[in-house]
Design a protein around this motif. Structure first.
Motif: not given
Length: 423
Positions: A1-9
């Protein structure tokens, strides 16, 4: 499974992190539709999971204080994804069968990655050496008698020679027992005003001075636990300049507190090594900043409530630290402009992993997806009643802090998540 954590610094910029098959596949702006599962980072700081070289899990034998399950849950809540477990357990990992037993407990109960130490000497007696070759084959991360210093120079030299042969570090709690004099806190000003016996700084620095010369002769990697005195910093600095393979750690509490902060005969401030003078504290900060001290480790040492209510004379040494380390250090050093957040992450993740040649603690493509998300804007009070650790023994209860971890991930799998963070 491809996971994306978006909008992080990351490195001061807002970005995304893509995880595929447990590894970091990409860092940068990308289409969230490329992922099977998306986590909204909500503008939080992303960091590699922290690596702690100094944790007491107590199990087996001390389950009333902590268990592998509760200690590793506390680690996950604090953003730590890899921890090294000290060997002062019962049974002790001083022979293969005991280490295997502990490894089975870890495999069954741990929420984060636990790398167990083995003892230097049988029963941590300071006398007969363990079989380092066999214990290394069994999976010991390094060797230490932490909690007690190895008193015999001959024994320590032989241990270092054996460790060098198997390519393992010797990790040392440095304390010359002949110089402790029954002390329970630093031999300075505060112990005199409280009429309590003091532990001289010399008890630590003398043994470090002995050991760095032994390490030089043995061609051994020597790692110093929880440095606490200015003299110790000087000895380590000189040893590094001489080309000796020595590394060192410092705890959050020794960076944040001195003997001047001890309000009364309160055993929540009792740890070994003790809180030293303000001059010592400043020397530790300087030593960390100039590279003399390599990393930060918590020395998480849980005890029961009853054990810590009897004052300095009879209460055990030690405080907990896994759930408070990052917020305290972030608040007191990053928020005040003394350090960058990148420096703090380096000392908590990159450097400890580098010291022990571990493939963790790095946020880069191809690395294990060990990650922590950190809320660096909201402020809250430390509440020991909310700890996942069994231990509540902290002098920092009630401190106002920022930098609260909200999600911890190992190999791309979430192992802890703050309940309201993503509601």
């Amino acid at each position: 499974m491809r996971k994306l954590i978006k909008d992080v610094i990351y490195q001061g910029e807002l970005t995304h992190v893509l995880i595929d098959q447990g590894q970091i596949a990409s860092i940068g702006n990308m289409d969230p539709n490329e992922a099977d599962y998306v986590i909204d980072g909500q503008g939080q700081q992303v960091a590699p999971g922290f690596v702690d070289l100094h944790v007491h899990l107590r199990e087996p034998g001390g389950e009333q204080k902590e268990t592998i399950a509760t200690g590793t849950q506390a680690a996950a809540r604090g953003g730590f994804t890899t921890i090294c477990a000290m060997p002062n357990t019962n049974p002790m990992p001083d022979e293969e069968v005991n280490l295997a037993f502990i490894q089975d407990l870890i495999k069954r109960d741990a929420f984060v990655r636990v790398l167990p130490y083995a003892a230097i000497t049988s029963g941590q007696s300071g006398e007969s050496l363990v079989d380092m070759k066999q214990l290394t084959k069994q999976g010991a991360v390094a060797f230490t008698d932490d909690g007690v210093g190895v008193q015999s120079a001959g024994t320590m030299f032989e241990a270092m020679q054996q460790a060098a042969q198997v390519g393992q570090p010797v990790v040392a709690h440095c304390e010359d027992n002949s110089l402790v004099y029954g002390g329970v806190m630093h031999d300075g000003e505060r112990n005199k005003s409280l009429n309590l016996p003091g532990i001289p700084s010399l008890s630590e620095s003398v043994q470090i001075a002995r050991d760095v010369l032994l390490a030089e002769a043995a061609h051994c990697h020597y790692h110093v636990c929880h440095v606490s005195t200015k003299e110790s910093v000087r000895v380590i600095r000189d040893a590094k300049q001489a080309g000796i393979h020595v590394t060192a750690e410092v705890t959050p509490h020794h960076l944040l507190l001195s003997e001047d902060d001890i309000p009364s005969d309160d055993a929540h401030y009792k740890m070994n090594p003790p809180l030293r003078s303000e001059v010592d504290r400043q020397a530790l900060i300087e030593g960390l900043e100039d590279g003399t001290i390599d990393c930060i480790a918590t020395d998480h040492a849980p005890h029961t409530k009853d054990e810590k209510t009897n004052g300095f004379l009879t209460s055990p040494f030690g405080i907990v630290g896994l759930e408070t380390a990052f917020p305290l250090l972030y608040t007191h050093f990053v928020e005040t402009g003394h350090w960058s957040i990148e420096q703090l992450i380096d000392w908590l993740a990159v450097k400890p992993a580098t010291i022990f040649h571990l493939p963790y603690g790095r946020l880069k493509m191809g690395a294990p997806a060990d990650l922590v998300l950190i809320n660096i804007t909201n402020e809250t009070a430390i509440d020991s009643g909310e700890f996942l650790s069994k231990g509540r023994n902290t002098p920092f209860n009630g401190y106002q802090v920022k930098g609260i971890p909200t999600l911890t991930m190992i190999n791309g799998e979430i192992v802890w998540q703050k309940e309201e963070a993503y509601a």
